[in-house]
Design an enzyme around this catalytic site. Structure first.
Site, PDB file in Angstrom:
ATOM      1  N   HIS A 102       0.842  -1.206   0.000  1.00 42.38           N
ATOM      2  CA  HIS A 102       0.000   0.000   0.000  1.00 42.38           C
ATOM      3  C   HIS A 102       0.869   1.245   0.000  1.00 42.38           C
ATOM      4  O   HIS A 102       2.022   1.213   0.432  1.00 42.38           O
ATOM      5  CB  HIS A 102      -0.949   0.011   1.212  1.00 42.38           C
ATOM      6  N   HIS A 104       0.919   5.311   1.202  1.00 42.31           N
ATOM      7  CA  HIS A 104       0.327   6.337   2.058  1.00 42.31           C
ATOM      8  C   HIS A 104       0.398   7.689   1.353  1.00 42.31           C
ATOM      9  O   HIS A 104       1.472   8.069   0.850  1.00 42.31           O
ATOM     10  CB  HIS A 104       1.142   6.503   3.350  1.00 42.31           C
TER      11      HIS A 104
HETATM   12  P1  AMP Z   1       2.182   0.324   7.258  1.00 43.28           P
HETATM   13  O1  AMP Z   1       2.819   0.598   8.577  1.00 43.28           O
HETATM   14  O2  AMP Z   1       2.832   1.005   6.097  1.00 43.28           O
HETATM   15  O3  AMP Z   1       2.010  -1.164   7.061  1.00 43.28           O
HETATM   16  O4  AMP Z   1       0.779   1.006   7.315  1.00 43.28           O
HETATM   17  C1  AMP Z   1      -0.394   0.384   7.683  1.00 43.28           C
HETATM   18  C2  AMP Z   1      -1.382   1.493   7.862  1.00 43.28           C
HETATM   19  O5  AMP Z   1      -2.663   0.923   7.925  1.00 43.28           O
HETATM   20  C3  AMP Z   1      -1.176   2.306   9.143  1.00 43.28           C
HETATM   21  O6  AMP Z   1      -1.002   3.678   8.799  1.00 43.28           O
HETATM   22  C4  AMP Z   1      -2.467   2.075   9.919  1.00 43.28           C
HETATM   23  O7  AMP Z   1      -2.888   3.240  10.559  1.00 43.28           O
HETATM   24  C5  AMP Z   1      -3.439   1.646   8.836  1.00 43.28           C
HETATM   25  N1  AMP Z   1      -4.492   0.759   9.250  1.00 43.28           N
HETATM   26  C6  AMP Z   1      -4.426  -0.317  10.063  1.00 43.28           C
HETATM   27  N2  AMP Z   1      -5.614  -0.929  10.148  1.00 43.28           N
HETATM   28  C7  AMP Z   1      -6.463  -0.231   9.355  1.00 43.28           C
HETATM   29  C8  AMP Z   1      -7.835  -0.372   9.004  1.00 43.28           C
HETATM   30  N3  AMP Z   1      -8.590  -1.353   9.487  1.00 43.28           N
HETATM   31  N4  AMP Z   1      -8.376   0.529   8.151  1.00 43.28           N
HETATM   32  C9  AMP Z   1      -7.624   1.537   7.653  1.00 43.28           C
HETATM   33  N5  AMP Z   1      -6.331   1.726   7.933  1.00 43.28           N
HETATM   34  C10 AMP Z   1      -5.751   0.855   8.768  1.00 43.28           C
END
Ligand code: AMP
Length: 138
Positions: A102, A104
């Site tokens: 993903h 950001h």
């Molecule tokens: P990463 O650390 O790059 O793997 O980012 C994962 C992101 O997903 C973090 O910024 C979290 O805040 C976000 N996240 C975790 N669970 C959810 C969810 N259920 N819906 C939306 N975002 C989420």
């Protein structure tokens, strides 16, 4: 390491868990980050399964980047942020917590520091309203 299909984004992509959806097509889902680092923090998630950049199919990367740009413009327009940070983490030591690729898009507001990565949960009403405003700018 291999892709684990039980990760939380796979469950959201399957429709098993809810999200604040901004946009979806055959190749990607765009949704609000529920633990935002700033108001309007948005995630672009290719549907093709990969853990991150390292194991992703180059074809997935080339098809998602125009969408990342399109969403960056829409987030900027909807939030009036002065800047947008693009972030993408690969494996836990680099800060990755969800092991499905993903991107950001994090609005940057003049004079305001970003909240820590993985901080507090945002209000659902505010997330729903931001998702609508960003979608309207796509
Ligand atoms: P990463 O650390 O790059 O793997 O980012 C994962 C992101 O997903 C973090 O910024 C979290 O805040 C976000 N996240 C975790 N669970 C959810 C969810 N259920 N819906 C939306 N975002 C989420």
């Amino acid at each position: 390491m291999s892709y684990d299909p039980s990760n939380i984004f796979a469950k959201i992509l399957n429709g098993d868990l809810p999200c604040h959806k901004v946009y979806e097509d055959d190749t990607a889902l765009v949704m609000m980050d529920i633990f935002p680092q700033s108001r309007g923090h948005t995630l672009v998630i290719p549907k093709a399964p990969s853990r991150n950049l390292i194991d992703a199919d180059p074809a997935t990367l080339s098809s998602v980047m125009p969408l990342v740009q399109r969403v960056a413009k829409a987030v900027k327009a909807a939030t009036n942020a002065e800047g947008i940070q693009l972030a993408q983490f690969n494996e836990a030591p680099a800060g990755q917590t969800v092991f499905h690729l993903h991107f950001h898009l994090i609005p940057a507001y003049e004079g305001q520091a970003l909240a820590p990565h993985g901080g507090g949960k945002a209000d659902d009403g505010e997330l729903a309203s931001l998702a609508k405003d960003i979608a309207a700018n796509l």
